[in-house]
Design a protein around this motif. Sequence first.
Motif, PDB file in Angstrom:
ATOM      1  N   MET A 163      31.310  24.798  32.042  1.00 30.34           N
ATOM      2  CA  MET A 163      31.337  23.463  31.473  1.00 30.34           C
ATOM      3  C   MET A 163      29.938  23.109  30.984  1.00 30.34           C
ATOM      4  O   MET A 163      28.960  23.296  31.692  1.00 30.34           O
ATOM      5  CB  MET A 163      31.754  22.441  32.534  1.00 30.34           C
ATOM      6  N   LEU A 164      29.900  22.574  29.806  1.00 26.95           N
ATOM      7  CA  LEU A 164      28.651  22.172  29.170  1.00 26.95           C
ATOM      8  C   LEU A 164      28.799  20.723  28.723  1.00 26.95           C
ATOM      9  O   LEU A 164      29.644  20.409  27.891  1.00 26.95           O
ATOM     10  CB  LEU A 164      28.355  23.085  27.979  1.00 26.95           C
ATOM     11  N   PRO A 170      22.534  26.268  43.518  1.00 23.96           N
ATOM     12  CA  PRO A 170      22.737  25.036  42.758  1.00 23.96           C
ATOM     13  C   PRO A 170      24.190  24.865  42.348  1.00 23.96           C
ATOM     14  O   PRO A 170      24.911  25.838  42.138  1.00 23.96           O
ATOM     15  CB  PRO A 170      21.833  25.209  41.548  1.00 23.96           C
ATOM     16  N   ARG A 171      24.603  23.608  42.209  1.00 20.42           N
ATOM     17  CA  ARG A 171      25.971  23.295  41.783  1.00 20.42           C
ATOM     18  C   ARG A 171      26.015  22.780  40.354  1.00 20.42           C
ATOM     19  O   ARG A 171      27.083  22.635  39.776  1.00 20.42           O
ATOM     20  CB  ARG A 171      26.565  22.237  42.718  1.00 20.42           C
ATOM     21  N   LEU A 172      24.816  22.479  39.806  1.00 17.15           N
ATOM     22  CA  LEU A 172      24.715  21.944  38.453  1.00 17.15           C
ATOM     23  C   LEU A 172      23.310  22.220  37.929  1.00 17.15           C
ATOM     24  O   LEU A 172      22.342  22.084  38.674  1.00 17.15           O
ATOM     25  CB  LEU A 172      24.967  20.421  38.474  1.00 17.15           C
ATOM     26  N   LEU A 199      28.282  28.045  36.203  1.00 15.08           N
ATOM     27  CA  LEU A 199      27.589  26.858  36.681  1.00 15.08           C
ATOM     28  C   LEU A 199      27.590  25.803  35.576  1.00 15.08           C
ATOM     29  O   LEU A 199      27.158  26.083  34.459  1.00 15.08           O
ATOM     30  CB  LEU A 199      26.152  27.213  37.062  1.00 15.08           C
ATOM     31  N   PRO A 200      28.061  24.592  35.852  1.00 17.90           N
ATOM     32  CA  PRO A 200      28.049  23.558  34.823  1.00 17.90           C
ATOM     33  C   PRO A 200      26.619  23.193  34.427  1.00 17.90           C
ATOM     34  O   PRO A 200      25.700  23.254  35.249  1.00 17.90           O
ATOM     35  CB  PRO A 200      28.753  22.370  35.466  1.00 17.90           C
ATOM     36  N   VAL A 201      26.473  22.789  33.171  1.00 14.78           N
ATOM     37  CA  VAL A 201      25.172  22.449  32.602  1.00 14.78           C
ATOM     38  C   VAL A 201      25.264  21.076  31.952  1.00 14.78           C
ATOM     39  O   VAL A 201      26.207  20.791  31.210  1.00 14.78           O
ATOM     40  CB  VAL A 201      24.729  23.487  31.549  1.00 14.78           C
ATOM     41  N   GLU A 206      29.022  26.507  20.305  1.00 14.08           N
ATOM     42  CA  GLU A 206      30.248  27.068  19.720  1.00 14.08           C
ATOM     43  C   GLU A 206      31.496  26.284  20.116  1.00 14.08           C
ATOM     44  O   GLU A 206      32.523  26.858  20.481  1.00 14.08           O
ATOM     45  CB  GLU A 206      30.390  28.534  20.107  1.00 14.08           C
ATOM     46  N   GLY A 207      31.403  24.960  20.095  1.00 14.63           N
ATOM     47  CA  GLY A 207      32.573  24.117  20.358  1.00 14.63           C
ATOM     48  C   GLY A 207      32.925  23.905  21.811  1.00 14.63           C
ATOM     49  O   GLY A 207      33.914  23.228  22.108  1.00 14.63           O
ATOM     50  N   MET A 208      32.162  24.449  22.745  1.00 14.00           N
ATOM     51  CA  MET A 208      32.546  24.305  24.155  1.00 14.00           C
ATOM     52  C   MET A 208      31.873  23.122  24.862  1.00 14.00           C
ATOM     53  O   MET A 208      32.099  22.903  26.041  1.00 14.00           O
ATOM     54  CB  MET A 208      32.287  25.586  24.930  1.00 14.00           C
ATOM     55  N   ALA A 209      31.065  22.336  24.149  1.00  9.93           N
ATOM     56  CA  ALA A 209      30.363  21.223  24.782  1.00  9.93           C
ATOM     57  C   ALA A 209      31.245  19.981  24.853  1.00  9.93           C
ATOM     58  O   ALA A 209      31.997  19.685  23.928  1.00  9.93           O
ATOM     59  CB  ALA A 209      29.085  20.906  24.026  1.00  9.93           C
TER      60      ALA A 209
END
Length: 173
Positions: free
Chosen positions: A1-2, A100-102, A130-132, A149-152
């Motif tokens: 996840m971004l 880390p979790r994030l 890991l989410p960013v 590439e569209g995943m944000a």
Amino acid sequence: MLGVIEMAGSQGAGDRLMAAVARALRSEGVSLAGVVQENTEYDPSRPCHMDLLVLRCDDRVRISEDRGPGARGCRLYAAGLAAAAGLVEAVLATEGESAPRLLIVNKFGKEEAEGRGFRPAIGRALAMGLPVLTSVGPRNAQAFADFAEGMANVLQAEEAAVLAWCRKVVARG
């Protein structure tokens, strides 16, 4: 996840928002990797000092150069940015209970747009699952879009909305 916050408002607003989100998450016990920017005014006639607070170890790394009064152009101290990125990379290697979790990266800026800075850490975190969370300004928005590439997930530039997204992705982990 971004997650990305598109910043177009007042100077420093994104820095303050990211710092507030990091403080809130840390107070909730969320294990974080990454950096937030702290700007220190020291002379009204000159630009502020820019420091990155490394979230895991609370080290402060200066990322601005004082180029003297009247200087123009970029004042980013690239070696400082690289040093902070190295500290974050070390945190990303942490395993077990203290992993880390994030990952919070204050800004996807010019260095990241050009493939440097925190871009490798962002890629590594995403590859690890890991989410960013980051932010981007208008100048680097296209470079970020190409990278993502569209995943944000575009987040509202409001603390409550950003915290809700962070809590959701951390809970999934």
